[in-house]
Design a protein around this motif. Structure first.
Motif, short mmCIF file in Angstrom:
data_model
loop_
_atom_site.label_atom_id
_atom_site.label_comp_id
_atom_site.label_asym_id
_atom_site.label_seq_id
_atom_site.Cartn_x
_atom_site.Cartn_y
_atom_site.Cartn_z
N VAL A 6 0.83 -1.20 0.00
CA VAL A 6 0.00 0.00 0.00
C VAL A 6 0.87 1.25 0.00
N ALA A 7 1.95 1.25 0.76
CA ALA A 7 2.82 2.42 0.85
C ALA A 7 3.49 2.73 -0.49
N GLY A 8 3.72 1.72 -1.31
CA GLY A 8 4.36 1.93 -2.59
C GLY A 8 3.50 2.67 -3.60
N GLY A 9 2.20 2.67 -3.39
CA GLY A 9 1.31 3.41 -4.28
C GLY A 9 0.95 2.65 -5.54
N TRP A 10 0.44 3.39 -6.53
CA TRP A 10 -0.08 2.78 -7.75
C TRP A 10 0.98 2.03 -8.53
N GLY A 11 2.24 2.41 -8.42
CA GLY A 11 3.30 1.76 -9.18
C GLY A 11 3.53 0.32 -8.80
N MET A 12 3.00 -0.10 -7.68
CA MET A 12 3.16 -1.49 -7.26
C MET A 12 2.32 -2.44 -8.14
N TYR A 13 1.23 -1.96 -8.71
CA TYR A 13 0.37 -2.82 -9.51
C TYR A 13 1.02 -3.27 -10.82
N PRO A 14 1.53 -2.36 -11.66
CA PRO A 14 2.19 -2.85 -12.87
C PRO A 14 3.46 -3.63 -12.56
N THR A 16 3.97 -5.56 -9.99
CA THR A 16 3.52 -6.90 -9.61
C THR A 16 3.07 -7.70 -10.82
N LEU A 17 2.32 -7.06 -11.71
CA LEU A 17 1.86 -7.74 -12.91
C LEU A 17 3.03 -8.25 -13.75
N PHE A 18 3.97 -7.38 -14.05
CA PHE A 18 5.12 -7.78 -14.87
C PHE A 18 6.00 -8.77 -14.12
N GLY A 19 6.10 -8.61 -12.81
CA GLY A 19 6.89 -9.54 -12.01
C GLY A 19 6.30 -10.94 -12.00
N GLY A 45 12.18 -9.19 -17.53
CA GLY A 45 13.04 -8.68 -16.47
C GLY A 45 13.29 -7.19 -16.61
N VAL A 46 13.54 -6.76 -17.83
CA VAL A 46 13.77 -5.33 -18.09
C VAL A 46 12.50 -4.53 -17.83
N VAL A 47 11.35 -5.04 -18.28
CA VAL A 47 10.08 -4.34 -18.08
C VAL A 47 9.73 -4.28 -16.59
N THR A 48 10.00 -5.33 -15.86
CA THR A 48 9.73 -5.33 -14.42
C THR A 48 10.60 -4.29 -13.72
N LEU A 49 11.88 -4.27 -14.04
CA LEU A 49 12.76 -3.25 -13.45
C LEU A 49 12.35 -1.85 -13.86
N GLY A 50 12.01 -1.69 -15.13
CA GLY A 50 11.57 -0.38 -15.61
C GLY A 50 10.31 0.09 -14.92
N SER A 51 9.38 -0.82 -14.70
CA SER A 51 8.14 -0.48 -14.02
C SER A 51 8.40 -0.07 -12.57
N GLY A 52 9.27 -0.81 -11.91
CA GLY A 52 9.63 -0.46 -10.53
C GLY A 52 10.33 0.89 -10.46
N LEU A 53 11.20 1.14 -11.41
CA LEU A 53 11.91 2.42 -11.45
C LEU A 53 10.96 3.57 -11.75
N LEU A 54 10.02 3.34 -12.67
CA LEU A 54 9.02 4.37 -12.98
C LEU A 54 8.17 4.70 -11.75
N GLY A 55 7.73 3.68 -11.03
CA GLY A 55 6.95 3.91 -9.82
C GLY A 55 7.74 4.67 -8.77
N LEU A 90 10.80 -0.05 -6.32
CA LEU A 90 12.07 -0.60 -6.80
C LEU A 90 12.42 -1.88 -6.06
N VAL A 91 12.14 -1.92 -4.77
CA VAL A 91 12.42 -3.13 -3.99
C VAL A 91 11.59 -4.30 -4.52
N LEU A 92 10.32 -4.06 -4.80
CA LEU A 92 9.47 -5.13 -5.34
C LEU A 92 10.00 -5.63 -6.68
N ALA A 93 10.40 -4.71 -7.54
CA ALA A 93 10.95 -5.09 -8.85
C ALA A 93 12.22 -5.93 -8.67
#
Length: 98
Positions: A6-14, A16-19, A45-55, A90-93
């Motif tokens: 929850v603390a990570g915000g909306w960026g956690m959803y994509p 998680t999906l890509f992960g 792997g790249v998309v998951t990292l990119g998504s985490g970095l974007l969030g 980023l931690v989740l990614a």
């Protein structure tokens, strides 16, 4: 740690999906190790990292954009809290990639 997602915000959803897609592709590759899965694994792997970095970056932007609305005495503490919550993406990614 209980509010990590929850603390990570909306960026956690994509992230998680890509992960999860990365995890599924990894399981498929482990079950049937064919070369055709390698580009998919690398791409996910790249998309998951990119998504985490974007969030993470969007969390930083929101923190810094709205910090002026907080009383000056609390700005430092709130900024540090916002940055730490943003890093959850980023931690989740990284958890998924590792």
């Amino acid at each position: 740690m209980t509010d990590f997602f929850v603390a990570g915000g909306w960026g956690m959803y994509p992230t998680t999906l890509f992960g999860l897609l990365l995890l599924a592709a990894g399981i498929a590759y482990a079950a049937l190790p064919e070369r055709r899965f390698v580009p998919l694994l690398v791409s996910l792997g790249v998309v998951t990292l990119g998504s985490g970095l974007l969030g993470t970056v969007t969390g930083f932007i929101n923190t810094f954009m709205y910090i002026q609305q907080v009383a000056e005495a609390k700005q430092r503490a709130i900024t540090l809290l916002g940055v730490s919550e943003s890093l959850n993406n980023l931690v989740l990614a990284l958890i998924f990639v590792v």
